[in-house]
Design an enzyme around this catalytic site. Structure first.
Site, short mmCIF file in Angstrom:
data_model
loop_
_atom_site.label_atom_id
_atom_site.label_comp_id
_atom_site.label_asym_id
_atom_site.label_seq_id
_atom_site.Cartn_x
_atom_site.Cartn_y
_atom_site.Cartn_z
N ASP A 149 0.84 -1.20 0.00
CA ASP A 149 0.00 0.00 0.00
C ASP A 149 0.88 1.25 0.00
O ASP A 149 1.68 1.44 -0.91
CB ASP A 149 -0.94 -0.09 1.21
CG ASP A 149 -2.02 0.96 1.26
OD1 ASP A 149 -1.70 2.12 1.58
OD2 ASP A 149 -3.19 0.64 1.00
N ASP A 283 -8.69 -7.66 -3.33
CA ASP A 283 -8.57 -6.28 -2.85
C ASP A 283 -9.23 -5.31 -3.84
O ASP A 283 -8.93 -5.33 -5.04
CB ASP A 283 -7.08 -5.95 -2.71
CG ASP A 283 -6.82 -4.60 -2.06
OD1 ASP A 283 -7.78 -3.96 -1.61
OD2 ASP A 283 -5.64 -4.22 -2.01
N GLY A 309 -8.15 -10.36 0.82
CA GLY A 309 -8.33 -8.96 0.49
C GLY A 309 -7.08 -8.12 0.68
O GLY A 309 -5.96 -8.55 0.40
N HIS A 310 -7.29 -6.91 1.21
CA HIS A 310 -6.25 -5.88 1.26
C HIS A 310 -5.10 -6.24 2.21
O HIS A 310 -3.94 -6.21 1.83
CB HIS A 310 -6.90 -4.56 1.67
CG HIS A 310 -6.02 -3.36 1.58
ND1 HIS A 310 -5.47 -2.92 0.39
CD2 HIS A 310 -5.59 -2.48 2.53
CE1 HIS A 310 -4.76 -1.83 0.60
NE2 HIS A 310 -4.79 -1.56 1.89
N PHE A 311 -5.44 -6.56 3.45
CA PHE A 311 -4.41 -6.87 4.45
C PHE A 311 -4.20 -8.39 4.50
O PHE A 311 -4.60 -9.08 5.44
CB PHE A 311 -4.81 -6.31 5.82
CG PHE A 311 -4.63 -4.83 5.93
CD1 PHE A 311 -3.37 -4.26 5.91
CD2 PHE A 311 -5.73 -3.99 6.05
CE1 PHE A 311 -3.20 -2.88 6.01
CE2 PHE A 311 -5.57 -2.62 6.15
CZ PHE A 311 -4.30 -2.06 6.13
#
Length: 334
Positions: A149, A283, A309-311
């Protein structure tokens, strides 16, 4: 019935003790043989100790987590939004038996200083300068880099400044290509277009509790693997007076990353750093569209899309850690 007195001579007593003790020893050996290997060998490996430290760089206190042998190869972990080095709390012990691991917090995040935005520029340039200053203070000259990120634009600046210092890259949902900025970024791009107060206010939803939780839970199949502490801690830090405005400044400054992409891609092509992609494919913030282009510039990239997903580290560490350890073991041997 006649009772016969039994006289315990020293020799007889020793024999009795031996006869009594042998079954116990045999039973203990059988028990140890039946123990799980992890328990039987628990004393073979010392627990990893993480140290929580602070260095002052250009007058700003930068908090960082550090673990592992100081003379081992260094791995730098660069966190994303809206978290901190806390996102690496489980990864650090998995690497620090072989590597010197450093995970800093940027200003305004985690335990680092949060200077007044009227006196400090919250930009990715500034973040990279401070991380570089931390590495200088710690006398780190070469290192592998894990970017995620916001950690990607910080890390790319470090790589462009000192490309020969980078020994390897681990990329987890960290963008370096225009293809990686999809629908999620449309409101942020609108703010880039005119820097208007109306478009700035529209972005406050990105620091709201429901969005912070969304970043951890969206795209995750088993929510019981995600600790609620994550979004509770992150939100508490976002809710500090003045922090939301800092985040708005950084959303606006993110526009400066896009013009760097050609230079970053040229760095990939020229230097061919050993690279591992471990990307949460579900994500919505940095979708898998941004992962595939790495293959254009890094033909030898080791590419893994993870079903999360994202994390991604929060629920898929059991899948990611073996990939990371194997990659580092081959590319950055300890």
């Amino acid at each position: 019935m006649k009772i016969v007195d039994f006289v315990c001579t020293p020799v007889a007593l020793k024999r009795r003790r031996l006869a009594f003790g042998l079954p116990l020893l045999a039973g203990g050996a059988a028990y140890l043989q039946g123990m799980p290997a992890a328990r039987a060998g628990a004393g073979d490996k010392a627990p990893i100790v993480t140290h929580y430290r602070t260095k002052t760089i250009d007058g700003i206190k930068i908090f960082y987590r550090e673990a592992g042998p100081a003379d081992a190869p260094t791995v730098l972990l660069l966190h994303g939004f809206p978290t901190s080095s806390h996102m690496f709390r489980n990864l650090i012990p998995e690497l620090a038996d072989r590597y010197h691991v450093i995970a800093p917090d940027y200003p305004g995040y985690g335990q680092s200083d949060m200077p007044d935005r009227a006196k400090f520029s919250y930009t990715f340039d500034r973040f990279a300068e401070l991380v570089d200053g931390l590495l200088d203070q710690l006398a780190v000259k070469r290192y592998a880099m894990y970017v995620m990120d916001y950690g990607a634009p910080v890390g790319w600046r470090l790589a462009l400044k000192n490309p020969d210092q980078i020994t390897a890259l681990i990329v987890q949902n960290g963008n370096a290509y225009d293809e990686g900025l999809k629908e999620f970024w449309d409101p942020i791009k609108a703010y880039w277009s005119d820097h208007s107060e109306a478009h700035r206010k529209a972005l406050y939803v990105l620091v709201a509790p429901e969005t912070t939780k969304f970043q951890y839970t969206d795209g995750v199949s088993d929510l019981s693997r995600i600790a609620p502490d994550n979004w509770i801690q992150d939100q508490a830090l976002l809710d500090r007076p003045g922090n939301a405005e800092i985040q708005m400044d950084l959303f606006y400054d993110y526009r400066t990353n896009l013009p760097l992409y050609p230079a970053v891609q040229a760095y990939f092509r020229k230097h061919q750093p050993p690279t591992l992609i471990v990307w949460g494919k579900n994500d919505k913030i940095f979708p898998a569209d941004g992962a595939y282009p790495y293959k254009r510039d890094l033909p030898a990239v080791e590419f893994h899309l993870i079903d999360t997903g994202h994390f991604a580290l929060e629920d898929k560490a059991d899948e990611m850690v073996p990939l990371i350890r194997d990659f580092l073991g081959r590319k950055v041997p300890a």
